[in-house]
Design a protein around this motif. Structure first.
Motif, PDB file in Angstrom:
ATOM      1  N   PHE A  51     -49.439 -31.345 -22.869  1.00 43.50           N
ATOM      2  CA  PHE A  51     -48.378 -30.575 -22.216  1.00 43.50           C
ATOM      3  C   PHE A  51     -48.428 -29.107 -22.615  1.00 43.50           C
ATOM      4  O   PHE A  51     -47.980 -28.242 -21.863  1.00 43.50           O
ATOM      5  N   ARG A  85     -52.398 -24.249 -15.095  1.00 41.94           N
ATOM      6  CA  ARG A  85     -51.969 -25.143 -14.007  1.00 41.94           C
ATOM      7  C   ARG A  85     -52.569 -24.686 -12.677  1.00 41.94           C
ATOM      8  O   ARG A  85     -53.034 -25.503 -11.880  1.00 41.94           O
ATOM      9  N   GLU A 128     -53.863 -39.998 -18.420  1.00 34.02           N
ATOM     10  CA  GLU A 128     -53.089 -40.273 -19.638  1.00 34.02           C
ATOM     11  C   GLU A 128     -51.666 -39.731 -19.500  1.00 34.02           C
ATOM     12  O   GLU A 128     -50.700 -40.394 -19.894  1.00 34.02           O
ATOM     13  N   ILE A 129     -51.525 -38.538 -18.939  1.00 33.11           N
ATOM     14  CA  ILE A 129     -50.198 -37.958 -18.724  1.00 33.11           C
ATOM     15  C   ILE A 129     -49.416 -38.809 -17.731  1.00 33.11           C
ATOM     16  O   ILE A 129     -48.237 -39.091 -17.925  1.00 33.11           O
ATOM     17  N   ASP A 130     -50.093 -39.228 -16.672  1.00 34.77           N
ATOM     18  CA  ASP A 130     -49.440 -40.071 -15.667  1.00 34.77           C
ATOM     19  C   ASP A 130     -48.947 -41.370 -16.296  1.00 34.77           C
ATOM     20  O   ASP A 130     -47.834 -41.815 -16.018  1.00 34.77           O
ATOM     21  N   TRP A 149     -48.114 -41.824 -19.423  1.00 33.38           N
ATOM     22  CA  TRP A 149     -46.973 -41.494 -20.277  1.00 33.38           C
ATOM     23  C   TRP A 149     -45.719 -41.295 -19.430  1.00 33.38           C
ATOM     24  O   TRP A 149     -44.634 -41.741 -19.791  1.00 33.38           O
ATOM     25  N   LEU A 150     -45.874 -40.629 -18.275  1.00 30.15           N
ATOM     26  CA  LEU A 150     -44.733 -40.383 -17.398  1.00 30.15           C
ATOM     27  C   LEU A 150     -44.182 -41.660 -16.777  1.00 30.15           C
ATOM     28  O   LEU A 150     -43.034 -41.695 -16.342  1.00 30.15           O
ATOM     29  N   ASP A 151     -45.002 -42.706 -16.732  1.00 29.11           N
ATOM     30  CA  ASP A 151     -44.564 -43.983 -16.157  1.00 29.11           C
ATOM     31  C   ASP A 151     -43.231 -44.456 -16.743  1.00 29.11           C
ATOM     32  O   ASP A 151     -42.399 -45.005 -16.032  1.00 29.11           O
ATOM     33  N   PHE A 176     -40.799 -42.790 -17.496  1.00 26.91           N
ATOM     34  CA  PHE A 176     -39.693 -41.941 -17.058  1.00 26.91           C
ATOM     35  C   PHE A 176     -39.472 -41.969 -15.550  1.00 26.91           C
ATOM     36  O   PHE A 176     -38.484 -41.430 -15.063  1.00 26.91           O
ATOM     37  N   ARG A 177     -40.373 -42.581 -14.822  1.00 32.13           N
ATOM     38  CA  ARG A 177     -40.263 -42.602 -13.356  1.00 32.13           C
ATOM     39  C   ARG A 177     -38.965 -43.246 -12.882  1.00 32.13           C
ATOM     40  O   ARG A 177     -38.455 -42.907 -11.836  1.00 32.13           O
ATOM     41  N   TRP A 199     -36.310 -40.830 -11.619  1.00 33.45           N
ATOM     42  CA  TRP A 199     -36.357 -40.116 -10.347  1.00 33.45           C
ATOM     43  C   TRP A 199     -36.779 -40.963  -9.162  1.00 33.45           C
ATOM     44  O   TRP A 199     -36.493 -40.612  -8.027  1.00 33.45           O
ATOM     45  N   THR A 200     -37.397 -42.116  -9.386  1.00 34.44           N
ATOM     46  CA  THR A 200     -37.841 -42.932  -8.257  1.00 34.44           C
ATOM     47  C   THR A 200     -36.669 -43.458  -7.422  1.00 34.44           C
ATOM     48  O   THR A 200     -36.676 -43.279  -6.192  1.00 34.44           O
TER      49      THR A 200
END
Length: 120
Positions: free
Chosen positions: A4, A13, A77-79, A81-83, A85-86, A89-90
């Protein structure tokens, strides 16, 4: 440097956004980034180096050119980790999609009703 931290920089980015379209020569990346951010070519090279060293980009030589591409490993790997937290917002995004579809359907029905009244 944490993933990050690497992605926290807007220049890096942007470079990844450019590379998402496919492999790009260093010169093309440099021109775009210098134009958008007003930074020097050595500064662009430093950002490319950070992306390479942390596994976000690969480089290969083709004659005198250096071609950069995204390495999807760290992004996966980031995706992952974000799983975790989805869930935050999902459901709201799904509800928004439902409301948008409902609004389109209601608008279409109103238009159809209006057209039926005005058609001879």
């Amino acid at each position: 440097m944490h993933a990050f931290d690497v992605l926290g920089d807007p220049v890096r980015r942007r470079i990844l956004e450019l590379l998402a379209d496919g492999e790009q020569p260093a010169g093309t990346i440099g021109d775009a980034v210098r134009r958008e951010f007003g930074i020097s070519q050595p500064a662009v090279s430093q950002h490319l180096k950070v992306l390479r060293e942390h596994g976000f980009a690969t480089v290969r030589a083709e004659g005198t050119r250096r071609l950069y591409a995204v390495d999807p490993g760290p992004l996966r790997e980031i995706d992952a980790w974000l799983d975790g937290f989805r869930r935050f917002w999902t459901p709201p995004l799904a509800a928004l999609a439902t409301e948008l579809a409902r609004g389109r359907r209601e608008r279409r029905l109103r238009e159809d009703t209006t057209n039926e009244r005005t058609d001879p």
